[in-house]
Design a protein around this motif. Structure first.
Motif, PDB file in Angstrom:
ATOM      1  N   PHE A   1       0.838  -1.187   0.000  1.00  0.00           N
ATOM      2  CA  PHE A   1       0.000   0.000   0.000  1.00  0.00           C
ATOM      3  C   PHE A   1       0.878   1.244   0.000  1.00  0.00           C
ATOM      4  CE2 PHE A   1      -3.677  -2.432   2.071  1.00  0.00           C
ATOM      5  CZ  PHE A   1      -4.395  -2.457   0.889  1.00  0.00           C
ATOM      6  N   ALA A   2       0.437   2.254  -0.724  1.00  0.00           N
ATOM      7  CA  ALA A   2       1.160   3.528  -0.777  1.00  0.00           C
ATOM      8  C   ALA A   2       0.149   4.660  -0.627  1.00  0.00           C
ATOM      9  CB  ALA A   2       1.910   3.673  -2.097  1.00  0.00           C
ATOM     10  N   GLY A   3       0.427   5.593   0.252  1.00  0.00           N
ATOM     11  CA  GLY A   3      -0.460   6.735   0.416  1.00  0.00           C
ATOM     12  C   GLY A   3      -1.633   6.425   1.327  1.00  0.00           C
ATOM     13  N   ALA A   4      -2.415   7.478   1.575  1.00  0.00           N
ATOM     14  CA  ALA A   4      -3.548   7.368   2.494  1.00  0.00           C
ATOM     15  C   ALA A   4      -4.738   6.709   1.814  1.00  0.00           C
ATOM     16  CB  ALA A   4      -3.928   8.761   2.994  1.00  0.00           C
ATOM     17  N   GLY A   5      -5.656   6.224   2.632  1.00  0.00           N
ATOM     18  CA  GLY A   5      -6.881   5.654   2.108  1.00  0.00           C
ATOM     19  C   GLY A   5      -7.794   6.734   1.570  1.00  0.00           C
ATOM     20  N   GLU A   6      -8.714   6.331   0.714  1.00  0.00           N
ATOM     21  CA  GLU A   6      -9.717   7.230   0.172  1.00  0.00           C
ATOM     22  C   GLU A   6     -10.989   6.429  -0.079  1.00  0.00           C
ATOM     23  OE1 GLU A   6      -9.130   8.163  -4.198  1.00  0.00           O
ATOM     24  OE2 GLU A   6      -7.094   7.514  -3.688  1.00  0.00           O
ATOM     25  N   THR A   7     -12.024   7.104  -0.550  1.00  0.00           N
ATOM     26  CA  THR A   7     -13.235   6.387  -0.936  1.00  0.00           C
ATOM     27  C   THR A   7     -13.438   6.525  -2.431  1.00  0.00           C
ATOM     28  OG1 THR A   7     -14.628   8.318  -0.481  1.00  0.00           O
ATOM     29  CG2 THR A   7     -14.358   6.698   1.302  1.00  0.00           C
ATOM     30  N   MET A   8     -14.077   5.528  -3.010  1.00  0.00           N
ATOM     31  CA  MET A   8     -14.297   5.504  -4.450  1.00  0.00           C
ATOM     32  C   MET A   8     -15.714   5.011  -4.727  1.00  0.00           C
ATOM     33  SD  MET A   8     -12.220   3.277  -7.329  1.00  0.00           S
ATOM     34  CE  MET A   8     -10.630   3.988  -6.902  1.00  0.00           C
ATOM     35  N   PRO A   9     -16.416   5.613  -5.693  1.00  0.00           N
ATOM     36  CA  PRO A   9     -17.723   5.074  -6.063  1.00  0.00           C
ATOM     37  C   PRO A   9     -17.555   3.709  -6.721  1.00  0.00           C
ATOM     38  CG  PRO A   9     -17.077   6.833  -7.573  1.00  0.00           C
ATOM     39  CD  PRO A   9     -16.066   6.812  -6.478  1.00  0.00           C
ATOM     40  N   ILE A  10     -18.309   2.739  -6.233  1.00  0.00           N
ATOM     41  CA  ILE A  10     -18.213   1.385  -6.785  1.00  0.00           C
ATOM     42  C   ILE A  10     -19.354   1.137  -7.771  1.00  0.00           C
ATOM     43  CG2 ILE A  10     -18.054  -1.071  -6.254  1.00  0.00           C
ATOM     44  CD1 ILE A  10     -15.680   0.601  -5.281  1.00  0.00           C
ATOM     45  N   ARG A  11     -20.571   1.091  -7.268  1.00  0.00           N
ATOM     46  CA  ARG A  11     -21.754   0.946  -8.113  1.00  0.00           C
ATOM     47  C   ARG A  11     -22.947   1.561  -7.398  1.00  0.00           C
ATOM     48  NH1 ARG A  11     -18.989  -3.713  -8.706  1.00  0.00           N
ATOM     49  NH2 ARG A  11     -18.322  -4.227 -10.814  1.00  0.00           N
ATOM     50  N   LEU A  12     -23.932   1.979  -8.187  1.00  0.00           N
ATOM     51  CA  LEU A  12     -25.200   2.464  -7.652  1.00  0.00           C
ATOM     52  C   LEU A  12     -25.011   3.576  -6.626  1.00  0.00           C
ATOM     53  CD1 LEU A  12     -26.890  -1.045  -7.257  1.00  0.00           C
ATOM     54  CD2 LEU A  12     -27.374   0.659  -9.028  1.00  0.00           C
ATOM     55  N   GLY A  13     -23.977   4.387  -6.826  1.00  0.00           N
ATOM     56  CA  GLY A  13     -23.719   5.514  -5.941  1.00  0.00           C
ATOM     57  C   GLY A  13     -23.110   5.152  -4.608  1.00  0.00           C
ATOM     58  N   VAL A  14     -22.779   3.894  -4.388  1.00  0.00           N
ATOM     59  CA  VAL A  14     -22.212   3.445  -3.113  1.00  0.00           C
ATOM     60  C   VAL A  14     -20.708   3.721  -3.110  1.00  0.00           C
ATOM     61  CG1 VAL A  14     -21.799   1.489  -1.575  1.00  0.00           C
ATOM     62  CG2 VAL A  14     -23.970   1.675  -2.811  1.00  0.00           C
ATOM     63  N   MET A  15     -20.251   4.420  -2.075  1.00  0.00           N
ATOM     64  CA  MET A  15     -18.827   4.717  -1.907  1.00  0.00           C
ATOM     65  C   MET A  15     -18.212   3.694  -0.944  1.00  0.00           C
ATOM     66  SD  MET A  15     -18.484   7.576  -3.701  1.00  0.00           S
ATOM     67  CE  MET A  15     -16.960   8.339  -3.117  1.00  0.00           C
TER      68      MET A  15
END
Length: 289
Positions: A185-199
């Protein structure tokens, strides 16, 4: 002259695939015009956005549909619909949810949902130095079509998708790839949209040894750290070194569904001119530089 005509006939026979570009295509659904995105990594069952389902007056049947995005469950509805891409009408069970699924279109469908035997996606002009690599085609059922590779002792299911800008793996796939390819792993965590607007939470993982998938060499992928397995075994290059005299005991996480999926997105497919799905031959061919 006869030999030229014969060569042309063989060329036509060898290139009988239905071709789609990287853009939505017009289609009628229950006689209503729609723009549908045909995507190499999309589900076999066509998925429509809720506003189109309302516009087409799709009549939901008794079969329940539920999408699982990590621990998040989203209920959907389904109906058998008539589709026509201009080459004749055919029927498929389709689904839709309360949230939009496809961006820039009324819905999406994968190659497994189309009646044609061979589907080719033309992504970019052919570039010098390209090579074509053919892989076994795996049908993942509702999820779609792709291939499966061995990574260390694990099998990782691969989808190729234009609906995602960044290549992303489930936690189980990320852990297997990290162990086999020196991933960190490199860098900080983040959130990403996966499907149906769910992050969902993700972290970028760099690989000390690139992961080969046909002509592709993946050096950097995102990992869904808490979805379908555990990413706790992946080393963190930003973490301080452990004290050599320290003993660390890590409790076992409650075991859930270990789904090892890797979705290869636009970042890794940028150098590819085409992807060909040959369903009778059970192969998928990538042409990339």
């Amino acid at each position: 002259m006869k030999s030229v005509a014969l060569a042309a006939m063989f060329l036509l026979a060898a290139d009988d695939a239905r071709v789609f570009a990287d853009a939505p295509v017009p289609v009628t659904v229950q006689g209503v015009t729609a723009q549908l995105r045909v995507d190499p990594g999309a589900p076999t069952m066509p998925v429509f956005n809720p506003d189109f389902a309302d516009r087409a007056k799709l009549d939901a049947g008794p079969f329940a549909i539920r999408a699982g995005i990590g621990p998040v469950r989203v209920n959907g509805r389904s109906a058998v619909v008539r589709l026509d891409f201009g080459a004749g009408e055919f029927r498929r069970r389709a689904t839709w949810f309360a949230a939009p699924y496809a961006q820039g279109a009324d819905g999406t469908i994968g190659p497994g949902g189309l009646p044609e035997a061979r589907i080719r996606f033309d992504l970019h002009p052919v570039q010098p130095g390209e090579r074509s690599v053919t892989l076994p085609l795996t049908d993942f059922g509702y999820v779609g079509m792709g291939t499966e590779i061995k990574v260390g002792d694990a099998k990782v299911r691969i989808l190729f998708t234009l609906a995602r800008d960044r290549t992303i793996a489930t936690a189980a796939a990320g852990a297997a790839i990290a162990a086999a390819q020196d991933g960190r792993f490199a860098g900080a965590g983040e959130t990403m949209p996966i499907r149906l607007g769910v992050m969902r939470p993700v972290r970028v993982m760099t690989l000390g040894r690139p992961l080969g998938v046909g002509p592709l060499a993946l050096e950097r992928i995102f990992v869904r750290t808490g979805d379908f397995g555990s990413a706790a075994s992946i080393p963190d290059m930003t973490a301080p070194e452990a004290d050599p005299d320290e003993i660390v005991v890590t409790g076992a996480k409650k075991k859930g569904k270990q789904r090892s999926f890797l979705e290869i997105g636009r970042d890794a497919l940028a150098g590819c001119s085409s992807i060909l799905f040959d369903k009778p031959a059970k192969t998928v061919t990538l042409s990339c530089r």
